[in-house]
Design a protein around this motif. Structure first.
Motif, PDB file in Angstrom:
ATOM      1  N   ALA A 211      25.946   7.845  46.207  1.00  0.00           N
ATOM      2  CA  ALA A 211      26.605   8.312  47.430  1.00  0.00           C
ATOM      3  C   ALA A 211      28.105   8.192  47.213  1.00  0.00           C
ATOM      4  CB  ALA A 211      26.185   7.461  48.622  1.00  0.00           C
ATOM      5  N   ARG A 212      28.842   9.196  47.690  1.00  0.00           N
ATOM      6  CA  ARG A 212      30.311   9.140  47.572  1.00  0.00           C
ATOM      7  C   ARG A 212      30.905   9.512  48.925  1.00  0.00           C
ATOM      8  NH1 ARG A 212      34.446  12.538  45.631  1.00  0.00           N
ATOM      9  NH2 ARG A 212      36.171  11.360  44.688  1.00  0.00           N
ATOM     10  N   GLY A 213      31.761   8.648  49.408  1.00  0.00           N
ATOM     11  CA  GLY A 213      32.334   8.837  50.742  1.00  0.00           C
ATOM     12  C   GLY A 213      33.584   9.700  50.713  1.00  0.00           C
ATOM     13  N   LEU A 214      34.110   9.959  51.917  1.00  0.00           N
ATOM     14  CA  LEU A 214      35.321  10.781  52.060  1.00  0.00           C
ATOM     15  C   LEU A 214      36.512  10.166  51.347  1.00  0.00           C
ATOM     16  CD1 LEU A 214      36.012  12.075  55.671  1.00  0.00           C
ATOM     17  CD2 LEU A 214      35.924  13.339  53.520  1.00  0.00           C
TER      18      LEU A 214
ATOM     19  N   VAL B  14      28.932  11.949  54.773  1.00  0.00           N
ATOM     20  CA  VAL B  14      29.468  13.216  55.288  1.00  0.00           C
ATOM     21  C   VAL B  14      30.184  13.009  56.623  1.00  0.00           C
ATOM     22  CG1 VAL B  14      27.739  14.570  54.048  1.00  0.00           C
ATOM     23  CG2 VAL B  14      27.375  14.057  56.466  1.00  0.00           C
ATOM     24  N   ALA B  15      29.855  11.896  57.313  1.00  0.00           N
ATOM     25  CA  ALA B  15      30.513  11.604  58.590  1.00  0.00           C
ATOM     26  C   ALA B  15      31.807  10.812  58.389  1.00  0.00           C
ATOM     27  CB  ALA B  15      29.562  10.829  59.506  1.00  0.00           C
ATOM     28  N   GLY B  16      32.120  10.461  57.154  1.00  0.00           N
ATOM     29  CA  GLY B  16      33.349   9.711  56.898  1.00  0.00           C
ATOM     30  C   GLY B  16      33.241   8.240  57.252  1.00  0.00           C
ATOM     31  N   LEU B  17      32.025   7.732  57.344  1.00  0.00           N
ATOM     32  CA  LEU B  17      31.808   6.314  57.666  1.00  0.00           C
ATOM     33  C   LEU B  17      31.707   5.493  56.378  1.00  0.00           C
ATOM     34  CD1 LEU B  17      29.077   6.801  60.421  1.00  0.00           C
ATOM     35  CD2 LEU B  17      31.514   6.288  60.767  1.00  0.00           C
ATOM     36  N   PRO B  18      31.860   4.177  56.485  1.00  0.00           N
ATOM     37  CA  PRO B  18      31.666   3.352  55.282  1.00  0.00           C
ATOM     38  C   PRO B  18      30.228   3.476  54.780  1.00  0.00           C
ATOM     39  CG  PRO B  18      32.597   2.059  57.103  1.00  0.00           C
ATOM     40  CD  PRO B  18      32.215   3.386  57.674  1.00  0.00           C
ATOM     41  N   LEU B  19      30.069   3.442  53.464  1.00  0.00           N
ATOM     42  CA  LEU B  19      28.720   3.530  52.886  1.00  0.00           C
ATOM     43  C   LEU B  19      27.983   2.216  53.094  1.00  0.00           C
ATOM     44  CD1 LEU B  19      29.598   5.321  49.525  1.00  0.00           C
ATOM     45  CD2 LEU B  19      28.825   6.334  51.692  1.00  0.00           C
ATOM     46  N   GLY B  20      26.645   2.303  53.050  1.00  0.00           N
ATOM     47  CA  GLY B  20      25.828   1.101  53.184  1.00  0.00           C
ATOM     48  C   GLY B  20      25.503   0.495  51.826  1.00  0.00           C
TER      49      GLY B  20
ATOM     50  N   VAL C   5      31.195  14.756  48.181  1.00  0.00           N
ATOM     51  CA  VAL C   5      31.158  13.895  49.373  1.00  0.00           C
ATOM     52  C   VAL C   5      29.752  14.073  49.930  1.00  0.00           C
ATOM     53  CG1 VAL C   5      32.053  13.447  51.680  1.00  0.00           C
ATOM     54  CG2 VAL C   5      33.607  14.121  49.831  1.00  0.00           C
ATOM     55  N   GLY C   6      28.982  12.999  49.859  1.00  0.00           N
ATOM     56  CA  GLY C   6      27.563  13.087  50.204  1.00  0.00           C
ATOM     57  C   GLY C   6      26.777  12.407  49.101  1.00  0.00           C
TER      58      GLY C   6
ATOM     59  N   ARG D 193      30.175  19.384  53.233  1.00  0.00           N
ATOM     60  CA  ARG D 193      30.097  18.224  52.336  1.00  0.00           C
ATOM     61  C   ARG D 193      28.670  18.052  51.842  1.00  0.00           C
ATOM     62  NH1 ARG D 193      33.511  14.852  56.751  1.00  0.00           N
ATOM     63  NH2 ARG D 193      35.504  15.839  56.318  1.00  0.00           N
ATOM     64  N   PRO D 194      28.425  18.049  50.535  1.00  0.00           N
ATOM     65  CA  PRO D 194      29.350  18.330  49.443  1.00  0.00           C
ATOM     66  C   PRO D 194      29.901  19.760  49.540  1.00  0.00           C
ATOM     67  CG  PRO D 194      27.277  17.416  48.619  1.00  0.00           C
ATOM     68  CD  PRO D 194      27.086  17.726  50.052  1.00  0.00           C
ATOM     69  N   GLY D 195      31.062  19.970  48.933  1.00  0.00           N
ATOM     70  CA  GLY D 195      31.763  21.238  49.063  1.00  0.00           C
ATOM     71  C   GLY D 195      31.155  22.355  48.219  1.00  0.00           C
ATOM     72  N   PRO D 196      31.654  23.573  48.411  1.00  0.00           N
ATOM     73  CA  PRO D 196      31.093  24.740  47.719  1.00  0.00           C
ATOM     74  C   PRO D 196      31.079  24.608  46.196  1.00  0.00           C
ATOM     75  CG  PRO D 196      32.678  25.430  49.383  1.00  0.00           C
ATOM     76  CD  PRO D 196      32.740  23.931  49.324  1.00  0.00           C
TER      77      PRO D 196
END
Ligand code: AMP
Length: 369
Positions: free
Chosen positions: A208-211, A309-315, A262-263, A103-106
């Protein structure tokens, strides 16, 4: 190579103590690692050699990114992988992605590491850039310079940063000499020629963009360069208007969503005298122009990257304190006593020993403007 079962794409949040893998050993990795530790994660860095990030991470794999055995060993010891260095070979990122979430992906990495892919992507999603064309050799440079007008700028498609691999073509510049200066003697090099943008100032927006697709954008900040290297970031940007802030934010959110990041995604912008926006570059990683957030925003970019990248809520990305970030380039780091006696200054050094002209040794955030 150790046998490694393909991991199911991990969609749930990482648990405390999980291991975040970072590709790249520079200062961006160091500051990402420190933020990850703060949130209770472990960190494992993979890099070709020791650097600012490995100074703070006991877990490391020191090997070239092309070493499949090393990649396998790295993948077996981490729960998710992120990059602090955008020129990780696409094949390595793809190989990792087949075994552990990257994350981010390829696709995001491949798009941001090649100017042709990046500009094509921006065109396809309707975002404005300087006019441009692909150059395979000096004849293309000559034709594009005639079409786009001079001055224009030839940039290598890959591996360029901080103005490296770039040649400005003035009225008398010989296209063949420009090509030689950009490409050297390397075979198979491609370039782009860009029309010159008469911008009023340069800025950037970091998203920032979350999962789950949730996004948070830092506001548009102004970036001032010296010798093509970022020197100062001003947050807030002195000439920011609510309308400009909104347009820049929408543009950056659109790019992050379209790239399925994602990241983090940093979007570098040229701001015209009439407020028009053009994208200069994208970077799917923490960005130098986001260092002000360490002391000036509710959540710093490195923590935001880890959360995503950890799948947590963004700040909360809100600006809390007006901040001027100044890079300490080369010998500027020797001014440390002066900075330490300035009550506004928060100093962040990267642990680099050799003082080299233009080398990013650290930065200072002047909090309060
Ligand atoms: P880049 O490596 O593409 O970010 O370019 C480095 C710097 O060169 C930018 O931050 C600008 O200051 C300048 N620059 C790059 N491309 C252009 C352009 N097309 N027109 C005017 N200035 C440019």
């Amino acid at each position: 190579m150790s046998p490694l079962a393909p991991s199911p794409l991990q969609r749930s949040p990482l648990q405390r103590g999980a291991v975040i893998g970072i590709l790249g050993g520079g200062q961006l990795g160091r500051m990402t690692a420190l933020a990850a530790y703060r949130l209770g994660f472990q960190v494992h860095v993979m890099a070709p050699e020791e650097g600012p990030a490995t100074q703070v991470t006991p877990r490391r794999t020191l090997a070239p990114y092309t070493d499949l055995d090393a990649l396998a060993a790295f993948a077996a010891q981490v729960d998710v992988v992120t990059c602090e260095f955008e020129n990780v070979p696409a094949a390595a990122a793809q190989w990792l992605h087949d075994h552990v979430p990257v994350r981010p992906g390829p696709r995001a990495l491949a798009t941001c590491q090649d100017r042709i892919a990046e500009k094509s992507f921006l065109r396809d999603i309707g975002l404005p850039t300087a006019p441009w064309g692909v150059a395979q050799g000096p004849d293309d440079v000559a034709a594009l310079a005639a079409e786009l007008g001079r001055p224009c700028v030839l940039k290598s498609a890959r591996m360029g940063y901080d103005g490296k691999g770039q040649v400005k073509l003035g009225p008398d510049t010989d296209p063949a000499a420009a090509w030689a200066a950009m490409a050297g003697h390397a075979a198979g090099v491609q370039g782009v020629v860009e029309g010159w943008v008469d911008f009023a100032w340069e800025g950037s927006v970091i998203v920032a963009r979350g999962l789950d697709g949730q996004m948070a954008a830092y506001e548009l900040v102004e970036n001032r360069h010296r010798d093509h290297i970022l020197h100062d970031t001003l947050a807030p940007a002195p000439h920011l208007t609510p309308d400009l802030a909104r347009r820049a934010r929408e543009l950056a959110l659109h790019a992050a969503q379209a790239l399925d990041v994602v990241g983090l995604l940093a979007v570098e912008l040229f701001i015209a005298h009439d407020g028009g926006l053009r994208v200069n570059e994208l970077a799917a990683r923490p960005h130098n122009s986001g260092h002000w957030t360490m002391d000036g925003a509710a959540t710093c970019q490195f923590e935001q990257c880890v959360r995503a990248v950890a799948g947590l809520p963004l700040g909360d990305p809100a600006l809390r304190h007006p901040t001027r970030m100044q890079n300490l380039l080369g010998a500027e780091v020797l001014d440390l006593p002066r900075w330490l006696s300035d009550p506004r200054a928060r100093v962040h050094l990267y642990g680099k020993e050799a003082v080299v002209k233009g080398r990013k040794m650290g930065h200072v955030n002047l909090v309060g403007g």
